[in-house]
Design an enzyme around this catalytic site. Structure first.
Site, PDB file in Angstrom:
ATOM      1  N   LYS A 173       0.880  -1.174   0.000  1.00 25.93           N
ATOM      2  CA  LYS A 173       0.000   0.000   0.000  1.00 25.93           C
ATOM      3  C   LYS A 173       0.921   1.228   0.000  1.00 25.93           C
ATOM      4  CE  LYS A 173      -1.800   2.980   1.956  1.00 25.93           C
ATOM      5  NZ  LYS A 173      -1.550   4.394   1.585  1.00 25.93           N
ATOM      6  N   GLU A 248      10.261   2.283  10.032  1.00 30.79           N
ATOM      7  CA  GLU A 248      11.268   3.273   9.623  1.00 30.79           C
ATOM      8  C   GLU A 248      10.579   4.618   9.700  1.00 30.79           C
ATOM      9  OE1 GLU A 248      14.379   2.671   8.928  1.00 30.79           O
ATOM     10  OE2 GLU A 248      14.271   0.494   8.917  1.00 30.79           O
ATOM     11  N   CYS A 282      13.914  11.776   5.150  1.00 27.41           N
ATOM     12  CA  CYS A 282      13.853  11.377   6.570  1.00 27.41           C
ATOM     13  C   CYS A 282      15.163  11.645   7.281  1.00 27.41           C
ATOM     14  CB  CYS A 282      13.481   9.913   6.683  1.00 27.41           C
ATOM     15  SG  CYS A 282      14.520   8.856   5.670  1.00 27.41           S
ATOM     16  N   GLU A 383      10.051  17.197  13.693  1.00 27.15           N
ATOM     17  CA  GLU A 383      10.433  17.122  12.284  1.00 27.15           C
ATOM     18  C   GLU A 383       9.598  18.113  11.478  1.00 27.15           C
ATOM     19  OE1 GLU A 383       9.124  13.549  10.256  1.00 27.15           O
ATOM     20  OE2 GLU A 383      11.138  13.211   9.482  1.00 27.15           O
TER      21      GLU A 383
HETATM   22  P1  NAD Z   1       2.625   9.020   6.828  1.00 27.17           P
HETATM   23  O1  NAD Z   1       2.893   8.360   8.125  1.00 27.17           O
HETATM   24  O2  NAD Z   1       1.587  10.073   6.794  1.00 27.17           O
HETATM   25  O3  NAD Z   1       2.158   7.958   5.736  1.00 27.17           O
HETATM   26  C1  NAD Z   1       2.990   6.873   5.364  1.00 27.17           C
HETATM   27  C2  NAD Z   1       2.125   5.764   4.808  1.00 27.17           C
HETATM   28  O4  NAD Z   1       1.270   5.272   5.842  1.00 27.17           O
HETATM   29  C3  NAD Z   1       1.201   6.184   3.678  1.00 27.17           C
HETATM   30  O5  NAD Z   1       1.140   5.151   2.724  1.00 27.17           O
HETATM   31  C4  NAD Z   1      -0.143   6.347   4.376  1.00 27.17           C
HETATM   32  O6  NAD Z   1      -1.252   6.188   3.528  1.00 27.17           O
HETATM   33  C5  NAD Z   1      -0.062   5.217   5.379  1.00 27.17           C
HETATM   34  N1  NAD Z   1      -0.951   5.329   6.548  1.00 27.17           N
HETATM   35  C6  NAD Z   1      -1.380   6.448   7.177  1.00 27.17           C
HETATM   36  N2  NAD Z   1      -2.181   6.119   8.223  1.00 27.17           N
HETATM   37  C7  NAD Z   1      -2.231   4.766   8.259  1.00 27.17           C
HETATM   38  C8  NAD Z   1      -2.886   3.819   9.104  1.00 27.17           C
HETATM   39  N3  NAD Z   1      -3.652   4.188  10.132  1.00 27.17           N
HETATM   40  N4  NAD Z   1      -2.708   2.501   8.851  1.00 27.17           N
HETATM   41  C9  NAD Z   1      -1.931   2.088   7.835  1.00 27.17           C
HETATM   42  N5  NAD Z   1      -1.301   2.942   6.980  1.00 27.17           N
HETATM   43  C10 NAD Z   1      -1.442   4.256   7.204  1.00 27.17           C
HETATM   44  O7  NAD Z   1       4.021   9.548   6.312  1.00 27.17           O
HETATM   45  P2  NAD Z   1       4.322  10.392   4.992  1.00 27.17           P
HETATM   46  O8  NAD Z   1       3.849  11.787   5.219  1.00 27.17           O
HETATM   47  O9  NAD Z   1       3.833   9.655   3.798  1.00 27.17           O
HETATM   48  O10 NAD Z   1       5.920  10.342   4.968  1.00 27.17           O
HETATM   49  C11 NAD Z   1       6.731  11.224   5.638  1.00 27.17           C
HETATM   50  C12 NAD Z   1       7.334  10.585   6.856  1.00 27.17           C
HETATM   51  O11 NAD Z   1       8.051   9.404   6.494  1.00 27.17           O
HETATM   52  C13 NAD Z   1       8.356  11.470   7.542  1.00 27.17           C
HETATM   53  O12 NAD Z   1       8.156  11.453   8.925  1.00 27.17           O
HETATM   54  C14 NAD Z   1       9.679  10.820   7.191  1.00 27.17           C
HETATM   55  O13 NAD Z   1      10.714  11.088   8.099  1.00 27.17           O
HETATM   56  C15 NAD Z   1       9.320   9.380   7.141  1.00 27.17           C
HETATM   57  N6  NAD Z   1      10.288   8.595   6.358  1.00 27.17           N
HETATM   58  C16 NAD Z   1      11.146   7.777   7.021  1.00 27.17           C
HETATM   59  C17 NAD Z   1      12.104   7.054   6.305  1.00 27.17           C
HETATM   60  C18 NAD Z   1      13.085   6.135   6.995  1.00 27.17           C
HETATM   61  O14 NAD Z   1      13.789   5.408   6.315  1.00 27.17           O
HETATM   62  N7  NAD Z   1      13.169   6.137   8.316  1.00 27.17           N
HETATM   63  C19 NAD Z   1      12.155   7.185   4.923  1.00 27.17           C
HETATM   64  C20 NAD Z   1      11.250   8.035   4.282  1.00 27.17           C
HETATM   65  C21 NAD Z   1      10.312   8.734   5.015  1.00 27.17           C
END
Ligand code: NAD
Length: 492
Positions: A173, A248, A282, A383
């Site tokens: 997803k 992550e 990230c 962040e």
């Molecule tokens: P997000 O948490 O809003 O969403 C990430 C994913 O989770 C999306 O596919 C979203 O649809 C899904 N999601 C949201 N709510 C959910 C739920 N209740 N159940 C299941 N899935 C759900 O994050 P974002 O805004 O897409 O990404 C940015 C974040 O990702 C930043 O905090 C960044 O630091 C982090 N990030 C971390 C890494 C790493 O390697 N540590 C890499 C890239 C991004």
């Protein structure tokens, strides 16, 4: 709109709902895609379960699974232009950056493709000639893979490649904002010869299409990359069925600059660390911690160069960085900056949307430097995930380490110094999963990636990345079975 890949078929969403995908650089319509809900994801889970329980993939020899990943890498090389273009249209990032991403993705596929057949388990010495004991590695089962929008296909393949190498099946997803390279990648895996049902794709919002992946009893592992708040929800939900969980999450990454470093190099990397992909990374070095005797000169030069960064869309070859992903995210970054200013930060540059008419319609925000940010305040703890750099100062090595560790995150960080032993000392003491010395941002598929503290748990990439998707099973065989007579079986 048949955008979901379930059991080897392209199918439409059960609800018939769709979502418009718009390019963040100018708001233009990229495409309309199917929008999934719980029923769609449950159907995908059922397909992945059936393929795991009854299909050939889990027992396919590991080296042959690796061959499939190597074929996928070759196909990606063949189609890299189409993939890079799709990634740039969804994310708004410069085409050249998407091209780098595709090269990194092919390298990741090749890494896990070659690693797949390497470890056939081990024999354990029982100390008993009449017993034989071994450890074998087995796939975990059905994996739920949930990915973000900043490096859509890269983050996805970091999960798919080890999951497939280990013999799992999965439901992916991706972020609802950036679905296109995932769609293309499912086609590519099918072309590479992956059996039906091993790879499944659903699209849609997290709480609808994503949530079943952490809730459903037929999912054995959920691997999530995204924000801390969502990560907490996923870990809590997954606990009900005791799934394996890999997270992550975000970071508030310190970039520590000692005044014995090379000045121009440190300024240059500080800019890249903070403003690459408009800070939507990230591991972004969003927290500059500079030795106090360098502060004024360093920040002056940083600000001068930040003001020269050229913004533009994916196909503007003069652009050096692009827009933020969405209007909602731009507003979040604006709120972060307003809160930082309210907490006493000094705005040195940026802090607003650009006036440039050329950029109207896109979600742009100027590279922003916030100086004199107080330690322990929310701007250096939370962040921003945008082009915002906070500046703090330190006095000596211990002070730098203390400040660098003063965060609930622990994803990555940088150290700039020409003192080699100091570099190692500081790197050893930073509680962050990756530390770069006199560099920022390079990652290697063969080196583990993952966070300390609330940046997550579990590792991606490297041999431990593969281990995340395996179960180690101990098989013990008595070679001379005979009654043991622990209990005599005789009446007394
Ligand atoms: P997000 O948490 O809003 O969403 C990430 C994913 O989770 C999306 O596919 C979203 O649809 C899904 N999601 C949201 N709510 C959910 C739920 N209740 N159940 C299941 N899935 C759900 O994050 P974002 O805004 O897409 O990404 C940015 C974040 O990702 C930043 O905090 C960044 O630091 C982090 N990030 C971390 C890494 C790493 O390697 N540590 C890499 C890239 C991004």
């Amino acid at each position: 709109m048949a955008d979901f890949f379930i059991g080897g078929e392209w199918v439409a969403s059960r609800s018939g709902r769709t979502r418009e995908i718009r390019c963040p650089a100018d708001g233009s319509l990229v495409a309309e895609v199917a929008e999934g809900n719980r029923e769609d994801t449950e159907a995908a889970i059922a397909a992945a379960r059936a393929a795991f329980d009854n299909g050939p993939w889990p027992s396919t020899p590991a080296a042959r699974r690796g061959d499939l990943l190597l074929r996928a890498a070759d196909l990606l090389d063949r189609d890299k232009d189409a993939f890079a273009r799709a990634e740039s249209l969804d994310t708004g990032k410069r085409l050249v950056e998407s091209e780098y991403d595709m090269a990194d993705i092919a390298a990741c596929l090749r890494y896990f493709g070659k690693l797949a057949g390497n470890d056939a388990g081990r024999v354990v010495d029982t100390g008993n000639p009449d017993a034989f004991s071994r450890i074998v590695y087995e796939p975990v089962g059905v994996c739920g893979l949930i990915t973000p929008w900043n490096y859509p296909l890269l983050q996805t393949v970091w999960k798919i490649a080890p999951a497939l190498a280990a013999g799992n099946t999965f439901v992916l997803k991706p972020s609802e904002l950036t679905p296109h390279t995932s769609i293309l990648f499912m086609r590519l895996l099918a072309e590479a010869g992956l059996p039906d049902g091993v790879a499944n794709l659903v699209l849609g919002a997290g709480p609808d299409a994503g949530a079943p992946l952490s809730e459903h009893p037929d999912v054995d592992l959920v691997s999530f990359t995204g924000g801390l708040v969502t990560g907490r929800i996923i870990a809590a939900t997954a606990a009900a069925t005791v799934k394996k969980v890999a997270l992550e999450l975000g970071g508030k990454n310190p970039n520590i600059v000692f005044s014995d470093a090379d000045f121009d190099t440190a300024v240059d990397y500080a800019l890249t660390a903070a403003f690459l992909h408009s800070g939507q990374v990230c591991s972004a070095g969003a927290r500059l911690i500079v030795q106090e005797d360098w502060h004024d000169r360093f920040v002056d030069e940083l600000v001068r160069r930040a003001e020269l960064i050229r913004l533009g869309g994916p196909f503007d070859t003069d652009a050096e960085t692009g827009p933020l992903i969405s209007a909602a995210h731009l507003e979040k970054v604006e709120r972060y900056v307003a809160a930082a200013l309210a907490e006493g930060a000094v705005l040195r540059t940026g802090g607003k949307r650009p006036d440039d008419k050329r950029l109207a319609g896109g979600h742009y925000y100027l590279p922003t430097v916030l100086d004199d940010v107080k330690q322990g305040t929310s701007p250096v703890r939370d962040e921003a995930f945008g082009p915002v750099l906070t500046v703090e100062t330190f006095t000596d090595e211990d002070d730098a380490i203390r400040i660098g560790n003063d965060t609930h995150y622990g994803l990555a960080g940088g150290v700039f110094t020409n003192d080699a032993s100091r570099a190692q000392r500081v790197a050893n003491k930073l509680r962050h999963g990756t530390v770069w010395i006199n560099d920022y941002h390079p990652y290697l598929p063969q080196a583990e990636w993952g966070g300390f503290k609330q940046s997550g748990f579990g590792r991606e990439l490297g041999p431990s990345g593969l281990a995340e998707y395996q179960e180690a099973k101990h098989i013990y065989q008595n070679l001379r079975p005979a009654p043991q007579r622990w209990f005599s079986g005789e009446a007394r």
